[in-house]
Design a protein around this motif. Structure first.
Motif, short mmCIF file in Angstrom:
data_model
loop_
_atom_site.label_atom_id
_atom_site.label_comp_id
_atom_site.label_asym_id
_atom_site.label_seq_id
_atom_site.Cartn_x
_atom_site.Cartn_y
_atom_site.Cartn_z
N VAL A 1 0.85 -1.19 0.00
CA VAL A 1 0.00 0.00 0.00
C VAL A 1 0.89 1.24 0.00
O VAL A 1 1.97 1.24 0.62
CB VAL A 1 -0.93 0.01 1.23
N LYS A 2 0.45 2.27 -0.68
CA LYS A 2 1.22 3.52 -0.76
C LYS A 2 1.14 4.26 0.58
O LYS A 2 0.31 5.15 0.77
CB LYS A 2 0.68 4.40 -1.89
N THR A 3 2.01 3.88 1.50
CA THR A 3 2.05 4.48 2.82
C THR A 3 3.48 4.85 3.17
O THR A 3 4.43 4.31 2.60
CB THR A 3 1.51 3.52 3.90
N PRO A 4 3.67 5.73 4.16
CA PRO A 4 5.05 6.02 4.61
C PRO A 4 5.79 4.78 5.09
O PRO A 4 7.00 4.65 4.87
CB PRO A 4 4.81 7.01 5.76
N MET A 5 5.09 3.83 5.70
CA MET A 5 5.73 2.60 6.18
C MET A 5 6.35 1.81 5.04
O MET A 5 7.50 1.37 5.13
CB MET A 5 4.72 1.73 6.93
N VAL A 6 5.61 1.65 3.96
CA VAL A 6 6.13 0.91 2.81
C VAL A 6 7.24 1.69 2.11
O VAL A 6 8.25 1.12 1.69
CB VAL A 6 4.98 0.58 1.84
N ALA A 7 7.09 3.00 2.02
CA ALA A 7 8.09 3.83 1.35
C ALA A 7 9.44 3.77 2.05
O ALA A 7 10.49 3.91 1.40
CB ALA A 7 7.60 5.28 1.29
N GLN A 8 9.45 3.52 3.35
CA GLN A 8 10.69 3.49 4.12
C GLN A 8 11.27 2.08 4.24
O GLN A 8 12.29 1.88 4.91
CB GLN A 8 10.43 4.05 5.53
N ALA A 9 10.66 1.10 3.58
CA ALA A 9 11.03 -0.30 3.81
C ALA A 9 12.24 -0.76 3.00
O ALA A 9 12.79 -1.81 3.27
CB ALA A 9 9.83 -1.20 3.49
N SER A 10 12.65 -0.02 1.99
CA SER A 10 13.70 -0.47 1.08
C SER A 10 15.03 -0.64 1.81
O SER A 10 15.44 0.20 2.60
CB SER A 10 13.85 0.52 -0.07
N ARG A 11 15.71 -1.77 1.53
CA ARG A 11 17.03 -2.05 2.09
C ARG A 11 17.92 -2.59 0.98
O ARG A 11 17.52 -3.41 0.17
CB ARG A 11 16.94 -3.07 3.23
N ALA A 12 19.18 -2.16 0.98
CA ALA A 12 20.09 -2.54 -0.09
C ALA A 12 20.51 -4.01 -0.01
O ALA A 12 20.93 -4.59 -1.01
CB ALA A 12 21.34 -1.65 -0.04
N ASP A 13 20.42 -4.62 1.18
CA ASP A 13 20.93 -5.98 1.36
C ASP A 13 19.87 -7.05 1.09
O ASP A 13 20.09 -8.22 1.41
CB ASP A 13 21.48 -6.16 2.77
N ILE A 14 18.74 -6.67 0.52
CA ILE A 14 17.64 -7.60 0.27
C ILE A 14 17.60 -7.96 -1.22
O ILE A 14 17.80 -7.10 -2.09
CB ILE A 14 16.29 -6.96 0.68
N ASP A 15 17.34 -9.22 -1.53
CA ASP A 15 17.14 -9.65 -2.91
C ASP A 15 15.70 -9.33 -3.30
O ASP A 15 14.79 -10.13 -3.13
CB ASP A 15 17.41 -11.16 -3.03
N TRP A 16 15.52 -8.14 -3.87
CA TRP A 16 14.17 -7.68 -4.15
C TRP A 16 13.52 -8.45 -5.30
O TRP A 16 12.30 -8.47 -5.42
CB TRP A 16 14.17 -6.18 -4.45
N SER A 17 14.33 -9.13 -6.12
CA SER A 17 13.74 -9.96 -7.18
C SER A 17 12.94 -11.11 -6.56
O SER A 17 11.91 -11.52 -7.10
CB SER A 17 14.82 -10.51 -8.10
N MET A 18 13.39 -11.63 -5.41
CA MET A 18 12.64 -12.67 -4.71
C MET A 18 11.38 -12.10 -4.07
O MET A 18 10.31 -12.70 -4.13
CB MET A 18 13.51 -13.34 -3.65
N VAL A 19 11.52 -10.94 -3.47
CA VAL A 19 10.36 -10.32 -2.82
C VAL A 19 9.27 -10.03 -3.85
O VAL A 19 8.09 -10.28 -3.61
CB VAL A 19 10.78 -9.01 -2.11
N MET A 20 9.67 -9.56 -5.01
CA MET A 20 8.69 -9.13 -6.00
C MET A 20 8.00 -10.30 -6.70
O MET A 20 7.06 -10.09 -7.46
CB MET A 20 9.35 -8.21 -7.04
N ARG A 21 8.42 -11.53 -6.45
CA ARG A 21 7.65 -12.67 -6.92
C ARG A 21 6.27 -12.71 -6.28
O ARG A 21 5.35 -13.34 -6.80
CB ARG A 21 8.39 -13.97 -6.61
N ALA A 22 6.16 -12.04 -5.13
CA ALA A 22 4.88 -11.98 -4.42
C ALA A 22 4.15 -10.66 -4.68
O ALA A 22 3.32 -10.24 -3.88
CB ALA A 22 5.11 -12.15 -2.91
#
Length: 250
Positions: A185-206
């Motif tokens: 959801v477009k919220t401040p919580m989600v906007a602040q969630a990005s981390r460089a050490d995460i494999d976002w390609s795996m996360v985005m499968r969901a």
């Protein structure tokens, strides 16, 4: 038509921003007197000012049982009872398991899961009096696993389990208990969630399938919360309603 929540008393946690603020605005627009809570007191007071006379701001830490009891007591004293409890407060903490120490784990569970328990336990006697309802904020991550999100996923799976258990326990008293399971959801919580050490390609499968993976607006989730809290959903209890653009469909 009479607004769906005319004459109703409601509590919304996590209402300083994001989904909580959207829910509080929606309930107030439909006639409810809303007591809103959050740890972000400055944001909470701005939210109450934005909503107007229908809202009262009360500082709240859902991880603290005494703070939750005080919140419920204040709402009942102000509005003469309680009809609707919306447990929206929550945090998101992406991280590799090795980096999620006991402190980070305990904080997520305390806010996302124990906070729902504290609020429900404090509110339930008043909800029984009025045959009221609870809407909890779970997540698509409470229906399926999301990598690098173990504490959050565990907490939201727990919210769904708690929702179902309370729905059954209080069914004879006429109290309905449901959960909403959003995708991102477009919220401040989600906007602040990005981390460089995460494999976002795996996360985005969901990611959601609808509209090329577009995130929801907070108002989309408020629509679902308001429906489940309303008389229109009088035969619905114990459900975990996915508002996820097809994320958990298969």
């Amino acid at each position: 038509m009479t607004p769906r929540f005319a004459g109703k008393s409601a509590i919304v946690t996590g209402a300083a921003s994001g989904i909580g603020l959207a829910v509080a605005k929606r309930l107030a627009a439909e006639g409810a007197q809303v007591v809103i809570g959050d740890r972000n007191v400055e944001g909470l007071e701005a939210a109450a000012h934005d909503i107007g006379n229908a809202a009262t701001a009360v500082a709240l830490d859902v991880a603290d049982a005494a703070s939750c009891r005080a919140m419920v007591d204040r709402a009942v004293a102000l509005n003469g009872g309680l009809d609707v409890l919306c447990n929206i407060a929550g945090i998101l903490d992406f991280g590799r398991l090795a980096d999620v120490d006991e402190g980070r784990w305990d904080r997520v569970i305390a806010i996302n899961l124990s906070g729902v328990y504290h609020m429900a336990r404090a509110a339930m006697p008043h909800l029984v009096e009025r045959r009221g309802t609870i809407v909890n904020m779970a997540s698509a991550a409470g229906l399926v696993g999301v990598p690098f999100n173990a504490a959050y996923s565990a907490s939201k799976h727990g919210v769904i389990g708690l929702t179902k258990a309370l729905a059954l326990e209080f069914s004879k008293e006429g109290v309905r208990v449901n959960a909403v399971c959003p995708t991102g959801v477009k919220t401040p919580m989600v906007a602040q969630a990005s981390r460089a050490d995460i494999d976002w390609s795996m996360v985005m499968r969901a990611a959601p399938w609808l509209d090329d993976g577009a995130l929801c607006d907070p108002e989309d989730i408020a629509d679902a919360v308001a429906f489940l809290a309303s008389h229109e959903a009088k035969r619905i209890t114990g459900t975990a309603l996915a508002v996820d653009g097809g994320q958990t469909a298969g």
